[in-house]
Scaffold this motif. Structure first.
Motif, PDB file in Angstrom:
ATOM      1  N   LEU A  76       1.129  -1.379   0.104  1.00 56.31           N
ATOM      2  CA  LEU A  76      -0.195  -0.071  -0.204  1.00 56.31           C
ATOM      3  C   LEU A  76       0.493   1.050   0.119  1.00 56.31           C
ATOM      4  CD1 LEU A  76      -3.046  -1.443   2.213  1.00 56.31           C
ATOM      5  CD2 LEU A  76      -2.668  -1.138   0.509  1.00 56.31           C
ATOM      6  N   ARG A  77       0.648   2.390  -0.359  1.00 50.07           N
ATOM      7  CA  ARG A  77       0.839   3.367  -0.761  1.00 50.07           C
ATOM      8  C   ARG A  77       0.575   4.430   0.330  1.00 50.07           C
ATOM      9  NH1 ARG A  77       0.640   1.962  -6.037  1.00 50.07           N
ATOM     10  NH2 ARG A  77      -1.330   3.809  -6.157  1.00 50.07           N
ATOM     11  N   PHE A  78       1.129   5.366   1.017  1.00 50.12           N
ATOM     12  CA  PHE A  78       0.244   6.106   1.854  1.00 50.12           C
ATOM     13  C   PHE A  78       0.899   7.345   2.179  1.00 50.12           C
ATOM     14  CE2 PHE A  78       1.009   8.722   5.607  1.00 50.12           C
ATOM     15  CZ  PHE A  78      -0.034   8.694   6.871  1.00 50.12           C
ATOM     16  N   THR A  79      -0.114   7.994   1.789  1.00 47.15           N
ATOM     17  CA  THR A  79      -0.476   9.986   2.314  1.00 47.15           C
ATOM     18  C   THR A  79      -0.596  10.706   3.145  1.00 47.15           C
ATOM     19  OG1 THR A  79       0.084   9.575  -0.693  1.00 47.15           O
ATOM     20  CG2 THR A  79      -0.247  12.170   0.266  1.00 47.15           C
ATOM     21  N   SER A  80      -0.351  11.707   3.627  1.00 49.15           N
ATOM     22  CA  SER A  80      -1.031  12.591   4.221  1.00 49.15           C
ATOM     23  C   SER A  80      -0.979  14.181   4.371  1.00 49.15           C
ATOM     24  CB  SER A  80      -0.565  11.886   5.862  1.00 49.15           C
ATOM     25  OG  SER A  80       0.908  12.543   6.052  1.00 49.15           O
ATOM     26  N   ARG A  81      -1.591  15.140   4.462  1.00 38.29           N
ATOM     27  CA  ARG A  81      -1.442  16.427   4.796  1.00 38.29           C
ATOM     28  C   ARG A  81      -2.274  16.581   5.930  1.00 38.29           C
ATOM     29  NH1 ARG A  81       1.434  15.254   1.404  1.00 38.29           N
ATOM     30  NH2 ARG A  81       1.586  16.484  -0.581  1.00 38.29           N
ATOM     31  N   TYR A  82      -1.601  17.791   7.007  1.00 32.77           N
ATOM     32  CA  TYR A  82      -2.039  17.671   7.948  1.00 32.77           C
ATOM     33  C   TYR A  82      -2.372  19.582   7.991  1.00 32.77           C
ATOM     34  CZ  TYR A  82      -2.612  17.796  13.132  1.00 32.77           C
ATOM     35  OH  TYR A  82      -3.294  18.059  14.767  1.00 32.77           O
ATOM     36  N   ARG A  83      -3.190  19.441   8.768  1.00 37.17           N
ATOM     37  CA  ARG A  83      -2.584  21.652   8.554  1.00 37.17           C
ATOM     38  C   ARG A  83      -3.914  21.742  10.121  1.00 37.17           C
ATOM     39  NH1 ARG A  83      -5.392  26.589   8.586  1.00 37.17           N
ATOM     40  NH2 ARG A  83      -7.477  25.373   7.858  1.00 37.17           N
TER      41      ARG A  83
ATOM     42  N   LEU B 126      -9.435  27.651   5.063  1.00 40.10           N
ATOM     43  CA  LEU B 126     -10.402  26.929   6.946  1.00 40.10           C
ATOM     44  C   LEU B 126      -9.888  27.174   7.661  1.00 40.10           C
ATOM     45  CD1 LEU B 126     -10.152  22.895   4.280  1.00 40.10           C
ATOM     46  CD2 LEU B 126     -11.670  24.765   4.525  1.00 40.10           C
ATOM     47  N   THR B 127     -11.007  27.002   8.558  1.00 42.60           N
ATOM     48  CA  THR B 127     -10.316  27.909   9.747  1.00 42.60           C
ATOM     49  C   THR B 127     -10.783  26.601  10.621  1.00 42.60           C
ATOM     50  OG1 THR B 127     -13.430  27.542  10.366  1.00 42.60           O
ATOM     51  CG2 THR B 127     -12.486  29.227   9.719  1.00 42.60           C
ATOM     52  N   ASP B 128     -11.091  25.504  10.467  1.00 44.69           N
ATOM     53  CA  ASP B 128     -10.968  23.977  11.526  1.00 44.69           C
ATOM     54  C   ASP B 128     -10.005  23.338  11.234  1.00 44.69           C
ATOM     55  OD1 ASP B 128     -11.413  22.241  13.305  1.00 44.69           O
ATOM     56  OD2 ASP B 128     -13.294  21.357  12.070  1.00 44.69           O
ATOM     57  N   ASP B 129      -8.970  22.269  12.139  1.00 39.73           N
ATOM     58  CA  ASP B 129      -7.910  21.435  11.919  1.00 39.73           C
ATOM     59  C   ASP B 129      -8.295  20.272  10.894  1.00 39.73           C
ATOM     60  OD1 ASP B 129      -6.939  22.493  13.959  1.00 39.73           O
ATOM     61  OD2 ASP B 129      -7.300  21.213  15.424  1.00 39.73           O
ATOM     62  N   VAL B 130      -7.618  20.416   9.808  1.00 35.65           N
ATOM     63  CA  VAL B 130      -7.783  19.758   8.377  1.00 35.65           C
ATOM     64  C   VAL B 130      -6.473  17.984   8.404  1.00 35.65           C
ATOM     65  CG1 VAL B 130      -8.274  19.327   6.242  1.00 35.65           C
ATOM     66  CG2 VAL B 130      -9.115  21.285   7.340  1.00 35.65           C
ATOM     67  N   ALA B 131      -7.398  17.393   8.828  1.00 43.15           N
ATOM     68  CA  ALA B 131      -6.276  15.481   8.514  1.00 43.15           C
ATOM     69  C   ALA B 131      -6.562  14.838   7.388  1.00 43.15           C
ATOM     70  CB  ALA B 131      -6.062  14.994  10.161  1.00 43.15           C
ATOM     71  N   VAL B 132      -5.734  14.590   6.682  1.00 49.29           N
ATOM     72  CA  VAL B 132      -6.641  13.338   5.143  1.00 49.29           C
ATOM     73  C   VAL B 132      -4.694  12.628   5.472  1.00 49.29           C
ATOM     74  CG1 VAL B 132      -7.723  13.218   2.816  1.00 49.29           C
ATOM     75  CG2 VAL B 132      -7.636  15.389   4.155  1.00 49.29           C
ATOM     76  N   LEU B 133      -5.398  11.500   4.821  1.00 54.06           N
ATOM     77  CA  LEU B 133      -5.143  10.552   5.074  1.00 54.06           C
ATOM     78  C   LEU B 133      -4.931   9.473   3.307  1.00 54.06           C
ATOM     79  CD1 LEU B 133      -4.612   7.935   7.652  1.00 54.06           C
ATOM     80  CD2 LEU B 133      -4.746   7.006   5.521  1.00 54.06           C
ATOM     81  N   LEU B 134      -4.334   9.668   2.824  1.00 53.68           N
ATOM     82  CA  LEU B 134      -4.892   8.488   1.568  1.00 53.68           C
ATOM     83  C   LEU B 134      -4.142   7.161   1.105  1.00 53.68           C
ATOM     84  CD1 LEU B 134      -6.154   8.651  -1.210  1.00 53.68           C
ATOM     85  CD2 LEU B 134      -4.129   9.507  -2.264  1.00 53.68           C
ATOM     86  N   LEU B 135      -5.046   5.830   1.628  1.00 51.78           N
ATOM     87  CA  LEU B 135      -4.335   5.036   1.182  1.00 51.78           C
ATOM     88  C   LEU B 135      -4.451   4.174  -0.350  1.00 51.78           C
ATOM     89  CD1 LEU B 135      -5.047   3.391   4.309  1.00 51.78           C
ATOM     90  CD2 LEU B 135      -2.591   3.694   3.627  1.00 51.78           C
ATOM     91  N   ASP B 136      -3.252   3.680  -1.012  1.00 57.11           N
ATOM     92  CA  ASP B 136      -3.871   3.405  -2.863  1.00 57.11           C
ATOM     93  C   ASP B 136      -3.499   2.281  -2.612  1.00 57.11           C
ATOM     94  OD1 ASP B 136      -4.735   6.287  -3.871  1.00 57.11           O
ATOM     95  OD2 ASP B 136      -2.931   6.984  -3.139  1.00 57.11           O
TER      96      ASP B 136
END
Length: 485
Positions: free
Chosen positions: A261-268, A471-481
């Motif tokens: 699996l390939r892992f990618t994430s973004r966090y702000r 965006l005013t709220d915390d944002v976390a995104v996780l992507l599995l391919d």
């Protein structure tokens, strides 16, 4: 409407009129009461008259300075009508303020009149001891001229403490003010030591004149400003380095060795200048080949919520390696949250996905969290079922979280996210992006051939654009391919 603040100036005469105020056309001139003694005229002074040519001395028994004198480098402000006008202007908008702290009974201190760099008169206050100085030390004081011979309150005549205790006491009282130390010519080493302790410069009592004092005040004020700016810059740099180390230590490092699996994430984080928010995520692979992914959100945006999110993430990783999953794992995490939260109203949403070793199926548990988005090589993105999810952690003491089996297929992309991504607005109205809107954004970006990091960056960029800003709220995104997706 704000109430105007009266300015310091001429004292009003009887009836509230100023003595110097010109009469309005047609108005009767106010009659001033007669006084029994000699009175100084409030009208214009004789331009030929002025202050004495020699500086006056500070009287130890006086609480304020006597009439000031010009420094040798400047002429008397009262030597001409234009100079008098300039003096009145500088009094209306005073420049630098000097606080003199000294009480030398044998050699009174001469403090001449001075002008600052803008031609404004330097205002001078005097204090005979540190107790009186503390009362006069207001925010508009720029520089302090301190006699090192003064004693700290409570130590007068006792011989206790060292020679610079007075200076240390003043530096504690006025950490943001420039300080000039005043000492005898025979005690130059004491003056140098005062600079090492924290004073900006030192002066000799018997060599004090207007030009020297004027230069020393300007130098001390600018040096103090430079010192404060440098300290703030250093603190900011250290704070940034500490935050970077904190971020590296607290943000997860996925453990996917042996997985295809390939892992990618973004966090702000939503908080200004913060590196961590209440959102958290993690991904690990256990020895049986199962890949476990998790994403969660603690309600709130402060540092306490960020710390609680880190605790829950670490607890999830430990419990996952211990073999817990599904309802048992979430129930244990709820106990962790209940014991670690600062307030009983704090809760956390959570989504966990356990992907089978062959990568074709998964188990999904939702605790009040948005459902993940699944896309395939030959199918449009769709939200996984969320109707049977359980409540957020921390809301119900004996809650249950059903586990849903999901078929993933051969090639797929699974995106997990927090609500900060979908709660952004669309345009200037009140409509939110929502899960369906996010699915449309992802489908459009996938259609343009974007994958992995490029896909997440494009999705976040479009969400911000639709919101009309960050965006005013915390944002976390996780992507599995997996596979070609």
């Amino acid at each position: 409407m704000p109430v105007p603040v009266p300015q310091h100036g001429e004292a009003p005469a009887a009836g509230g009129a100023s003595v110097d105020a010109p009469a309005r056309p047609g108005a009767r001139r106010p009659v001033l009461p007669r006084q029994s003694g000699p009175v100084d005229s409030a009208g214009p002074k004789d331009p030929t008259s002025g202050p004495p040519s020699s500086p006056s001395s500070l009287s130890p028994s006086s609480s304020s300075l006597p009439p000031a004198f010009s420094s040798p480098a400047s002429s008397s402000p009262a030597s001409s009508p234009s100079a008098s006008s300039s003096s009145s202007s500088s009094e209306a908008a005073p420049g630098l303020t000097l606080l003199v702290i000294e009480d030398h009974p044998a050699v009174p201190l001469n403090v001449p009149e001075m002008l600052d760099a803008e031609g404004k008169r330097v205002k001078i206050r005097t204090a005979r001891n540190l107790t009186e100085a503390e009362r006069l030390l207001t925010d508009d004081v720029h520089c302090i001229l301190l006699d090192l011979a003064l004693a700290v309150p409570g130590q007068e005549g006792t011989g206790e403490g060292d020679e610079l205790d007075t200076l240390r006491h003043v530096l504690r009282l006025a950490p943001s003010h420039a300080v000039l130390a005043l000492t005898a010519e025979a005690d130059a080493e004491r003056g140098a030591e005062a600079v090492r302790v924290g004073a900006q410069d030192y002066l000799f009592r018997n060599e004090l004149d207007g030009r020297l004092l004027n230069r020393a005040i300007r130098y001390a004020v600018e040096r103090k400003r430079a010192d404060v700016a440098q300290r703030q810059l250093t603190e900011s740099r250290l704070h940034g380095q500490e935050n970077a180390r904190l971020e590296r230590g607290l943000l997860p490092r996925p453990l996917l060795d042996g997985s295809d699996l390939r892992f990618t994430s973004r966090y702000r984080p939503g908080r200004s200048r913060a590196l961590l928010g209440g959102d958290f995520y993690d991904t690990v692979r256990t020895p049986d080949g199962t890949v476990h992914a998790m994403i969660g959100d603690v309600c709130g945006h402060g540092p306490d919520e960020a710390a609680l999110g880190v605790e829950l993430r670490i607890a999830w990783r430990a419990l996952t390696f211990a073999g817990l999953c599904g309802d048992e794992l979430l129930g244990t995490l709820q106990k962790v949250l209940e014991n670690e939260r600062a307030d009983e109203e704090i809760f956390a949403t959570l989504c966990t996905v356990d992907i089978a070793p062959d990568g074709r199926s998964a188990g999904l548990c939702l605790a009040g969290h948005p459902a993940p988005l699944l896309a395939g090589a030959d199918r449009a993105p769709e939200l996984l079922p969320y109707e049977d999810g359980g409540p957020a952690l921390g809301l119900l003491p004996h809650a249950r979280w059903p586990r849903l089996d999901v078929e993933l297929g051969g090639d797929w992309s699974l995106m997990m996210y927090t609500d900060g991504l979908i709660e952004g607005r669309i345009g200037e109205g009140t409509q939110r992006l929502g899960q369906e809107g996010m699915a449309e954004v992802v489908a459009r970006q996938l259609g343009e051939g974007l994958r992995g990091e490029e896909l997440l960056d494009a999705v976040l960029t479009e969400a911000r654009s639709l919101n009309g800003g960050e965006l005013t709220d915390d944002v976390a995104v996780l992507l599995l391919d997996r596979g070609r997706c």
